[in-house]
Scaffold this motif. Sequence first.
Motif, mmCIF file in Angstrom:
data_model
loop_
_atom_site.group_PDB
_atom_site.id
_atom_site.type_symbol
_atom_site.label_atom_id
_atom_site.label_comp_id
_atom_site.label_asym_id
_atom_site.label_seq_id
_atom_site.Cartn_x
_atom_site.Cartn_y
_atom_site.Cartn_z
ATOM 1 N N VAL A 57 0.981 -1.172 0.105
ATOM 2 C CA VAL A 57 -0.043 -0.164 -0.121
ATOM 3 C C VAL A 57 0.878 1.268 0.260
ATOM 4 O O VAL A 57 1.878 1.441 0.629
ATOM 5 N N ALA A 58 0.497 2.168 -0.514
ATOM 6 C CA ALA A 58 1.185 3.583 -0.402
ATOM 7 C C ALA A 58 1.544 4.169 0.757
ATOM 8 O O ALA A 58 0.787 3.809 1.629
ATOM 9 N N GLY A 59 2.591 4.606 1.070
ATOM 10 C CA GLY A 59 3.185 4.788 2.303
ATOM 11 C C GLY A 59 2.099 5.740 3.082
ATOM 12 O O GLY A 59 1.749 5.876 4.290
ATOM 13 N N ASP A 60 1.380 6.887 2.450
ATOM 14 C CA ASP A 60 0.730 7.751 2.737
ATOM 15 C C ASP A 60 -0.652 7.221 3.046
ATOM 16 O O ASP A 60 -1.550 7.849 3.676
ATOM 17 N N ALA A 61 -0.933 5.891 2.577
ATOM 18 C CA ALA A 61 -2.274 5.353 3.137
ATOM 19 C C ALA A 61 -2.187 4.777 4.351
ATOM 20 O O ALA A 61 -3.387 3.959 4.727
ATOM 21 N N VAL A 62 -1.052 4.490 5.052
ATOM 22 C CA VAL A 62 -0.926 4.105 6.232
ATOM 23 C C VAL A 62 -1.399 5.155 7.508
ATOM 24 O O VAL A 62 -0.768 6.387 7.147
ATOM 25 N N LEU A 63 -2.233 4.781 8.428
ATOM 26 C CA LEU A 63 -2.427 5.774 9.401
ATOM 27 C C LEU A 63 -1.044 6.148 9.939
ATOM 28 O O LEU A 63 0.074 5.823 10.166
ATOM 29 N N SER A 64 -1.080 7.975 10.087
ATOM 30 C CA SER A 64 -0.120 8.466 10.434
ATOM 31 C C SER A 64 0.517 8.192 11.963
ATOM 32 O O SER A 64 -0.534 7.949 12.718
ATOM 33 N N GLY A 65 1.575 7.931 11.885
ATOM 34 C CA GLY A 65 2.226 7.434 13.496
ATOM 35 C C GLY A 65 1.833 6.049 13.594
ATOM 36 O O GLY A 65 2.338 5.426 14.662
ATOM 37 N N ALA A 66 1.362 5.312 12.808
ATOM 38 C CA ALA A 66 1.395 3.648 13.000
ATOM 39 C C ALA A 66 2.452 3.127 13.009
ATOM 40 O O ALA A 66 2.576 1.694 13.281
ATOM 41 N N VAL A 67 3.383 3.385 12.058
ATOM 42 C CA VAL A 67 4.665 2.774 11.838
ATOM 43 C C VAL A 67 5.965 3.696 12.047
ATOM 44 O O VAL A 67 5.587 4.663 11.850
ATOM 45 N N ARG A 68 6.931 2.975 12.270
ATOM 46 C CA ARG A 68 8.409 3.703 12.568
ATOM 47 C C ARG A 68 9.431 2.861 11.928
ATOM 48 O O ARG A 68 9.315 1.960 11.969
ATOM 49 N N PRO A 69 10.502 3.518 11.519
ATOM 50 C CA PRO A 69 11.703 2.653 11.149
ATOM 51 C C PRO A 69 11.992 1.767 12.030
ATOM 52 O O PRO A 69 12.098 1.580 13.167
ATOM 53 N N GLY A 70 12.324 0.213 11.504
ATOM 54 C CA GLY A 70 12.519 -0.480 12.375
ATOM 55 C C GLY A 70 14.029 -1.113 11.969
ATOM 56 O O GLY A 70 14.934 -0.573 11.235
ATOM 57 N N GLN A 71 14.362 -2.124 12.862
ATOM 58 C CA GLN A 71 15.649 -2.672 12.471
ATOM 59 C C GLN A 71 15.966 -3.589 11.688
ATOM 60 O O GLN A 71 15.028 -4.492 11.260
ATOM 61 N N GLY A 72 17.091 -3.894 10.883
ATOM 62 C CA GLY A 72 17.247 -4.791 9.718
ATOM 63 C C GLY A 72 16.853 -4.433 8.573
ATOM 64 O O GLY A 72 16.260 -3.538 8.116
ATOM 65 N N ARG A 73 17.629 -5.072 7.350
ATOM 66 C CA ARG A 73 17.410 -5.016 6.168
ATOM 67 C C ARG A 73 17.469 -6.348 5.619
ATOM 68 O O ARG A 73 17.955 -7.314 6.061
ATOM 69 N N SER A 74 16.719 -6.369 4.394
ATOM 70 C CA SER A 74 16.837 -7.930 3.580
ATOM 71 C C SER A 74 16.909 -7.685 2.093
ATOM 72 O O SER A 74 16.812 -6.180 1.748
#
Length: 162
Positions: A57-74
């Motif tokens: 989903v488009a990043g701006d479709a996610v409720l503001s404040g519901a996610v933040r950068p996490g640890q790790g990459r793949s």
Amino acid sequence: MSESCWDYPRPPRLEPARRRVRIHDPEGRLIVDVLPDEQAPRAWRVLETSHPPTYYVAGDAVLSGAVRPGQGRSWCEWKGQASYVDLVGEDGGVLRPQAGWFYRQPTPAYAALAGALSFYPSGVRCLLDDEEVQAQEGDFYGGWISSEVTGPFKGAPGTMGW
């Protein structure tokens, strides 16, 4: 309409989502609600041989404040480097670390996914229209299993060599 994941291509195909995409966090809060739109998509699905579709989903479709950068990459051989996000509750605490991922700069074939997020259905409640999806076994790939797709699916023990 039923689809077999064994009819999906490799490399994967990116297409606009054909169904409404809703995601609820573990507290029941609606964090994503996107209607299908072929002309200006805000949700996509990636179709790859042996996998149920993965929805973004488009990043701006996610409720503001519901996610933040996490640890790790793949690394995805098709889309490039993914970064993870943590799911955050209304109180600001982490509800689920690495609940989803996104590509800042995906490869050209998947440029539409730049900044779009995908969530693991094992950690949030994901719906396509009114159907709750099941998580792809193994939880590495993040596929969404619905009544419209049949397997068997990669991800279970013994399927890594498929």
